[in-house]
Design an enzyme around this catalytic site. Structure first.
Site, PDB file in Angstrom:
ATOM      1  CE  LYS A  12      -3.166   2.475   3.052  1.00  0.00           C
ATOM      2  NZ  LYS A  12      -4.170   2.339   4.096  1.00  0.00           N
TER       3      LYS A  12
HETATM    4  C1  5RP Z   1      -1.587   4.650   8.104  1.00  0.00           C
HETATM    5  C2  5RP Z   1      -2.495   3.763   7.348  1.00  0.00           C
HETATM    6  C3  5RP Z   1      -3.895   4.155   7.315  1.00  0.00           C
HETATM    7  O1  5RP Z   1      -4.750   3.147   7.631  1.00  0.00           O
HETATM    8  C4  5RP Z   1      -4.281   4.544   5.952  1.00  0.00           C
HETATM    9  O2  5RP Z   1      -3.239   5.029   5.157  1.00  0.00           O
HETATM   10  C5  5RP Z   1      -5.280   5.557   6.006  1.00  0.00           C
HETATM   11  O3  5RP Z   1      -6.010   5.579   4.864  1.00  0.00           O
HETATM   12  P1  5RP Z   1      -6.360   6.993   4.330  1.00  0.00           P
HETATM   13  O4  5RP Z   1      -5.054   7.713   4.102  1.00  0.00           O
HETATM   14  O5  5RP Z   1      -7.078   6.710   3.057  1.00  0.00           O
HETATM   15  O6  5RP Z   1      -7.227   7.665   5.365  1.00  0.00           O
HETATM   16  O7  5RP Z   1      -2.148   2.785   6.781  1.00  0.00           O
HETATM   17  O8  5RP Z   1      -0.278   4.384   7.760  1.00  0.00           O
END
Ligand code: 5RP
Length: 269
Positions: A172
């Site tokens: 991710k």
């Molecule tokens: C923090 C994470 C969060 O869960 C994620 O990135 C948050 O999602 P968004 O940015 O879409 O609110 O992994 O490192």
């Protein structure tokens, strides 16, 4: 690939489209009661039918999600620091036995490449891969970005490649200019985070750009649950990810759900 691992991955990444809409609600592990998640159960429950997976901590899973209604779970198993301290100073917080007991599809932790505790975070990911893979559980590596780090293709390629080399099955990261370079140099599928809340149309453009440039999906949180219509937003994001919808069509869907819900509420009052 091991059958169990392939099966769990196929529960997260829809075999019909090869894509995924993951809903991230793990923010509280370092941010506390994040706006929109103060009453997590109330926020999360209506979104469950539209999420291909749910990313969260064991605490929120146990207290705020019905086992009968849960989509495949991506369990956040790292933590130990808060927004008030050095964020990269994380450890693995949750045992693999607990992940097995909770019947999760994947476990996840963040890596802080270039961060103060870079090595510790990379060893956390390595440990997850060592413990989860033999049990057929997938590992999602999250490339966390510190305040001082630039979210450009050079940095994100570095971080994503390291996560993949250490054994993450999915990575991710953030969408950025020249995103194809990040995709090309990462041997495992990539999903993008949404980041801070944007106006709905911009968030849908972000999802659309991510898919167009090679991501297999999104792992979005705030841009869904902080929207004035979380259900409208997750349905619009699904249309982009799974149905090749344009941004305009997806935005229309979001607006129609928003207006239907508002009218229904007015009729009740
Ligand atoms: C923090 C994470 C969060 O869960 C994620 O990135 C948050 O999602 P968004 O940015 O879409 O609110 O992994 O490192």
């Amino acid at each position: 690939m091991d059958w169990g691992l392939a099966n769990r991955l196929s529960r997260i990444i829809r075999p019909e489209t090869g894509r995924t809409v993951m809903l991230a609600v793990d923010h509280g592990y370092f941010l506390g009661p994040t706006s929109g998640l103060e009453n997590a159960r109330k926020t999360i429950t209506p979104l469950l039918p539209y999420a291909d997976s749910l990313m969260l901590t064991r605490g929120l899973l146990r207290t705020s999600v019905d086992p009968q209604k849960a989509p495949p779970i991506v369990l956040r198993v790292s933590g130990g620091s808060s927004i008030l301290k050095e964020l990269s100073n994380e450890d693995v917080t949750t045992s693999i036995e607990e992940a097995v007991r909770l019947n999760v599809a994947a476990v996840t932790c963040s890596i802080f490449v270039g961060g103060e505790y870079e090595k510790q975070s990379l060893m956390n990911l390595s440990r997850l891969v060592n413990e989860a893979t033999p049990r057929g559980i997938a590992v999602l590596g999250v490339t966390a970005v510190g305040k001082e780090m630039v979210r450009d293709a050079r940095y994100l390629s570095l971080a994503c490649r390291i996560a993949a080399e250490l054994g993450a099955h999915v990575v991710k990261t953030y969408f950025c200019p020249d995103f194809e370079k990040v995709i090309e140099s990462c041997p495992v599928p990539i999903v993008t985070a949404g980041g801070k809340k944007l106006p709905e149309k911009e968030a849908l453009e972000l999802a659309h750009n991510s898919i167009q440039h090679g991501a297999i999906g999104v792992d979005m949180g705030r841009n869904i649950f902080q929207s004035d219509s979380p259900v409208g937003m997750i349905r619009a994001v699904r249309a982009i990810v799974h149905e090749k919808s344009t941004v305009d069509k997806a935005y229309d869907l979001y607006q129609s759900v928003l207006h239907t819900t508002a009218n229904a509420r007015r009729n009740v009052l």
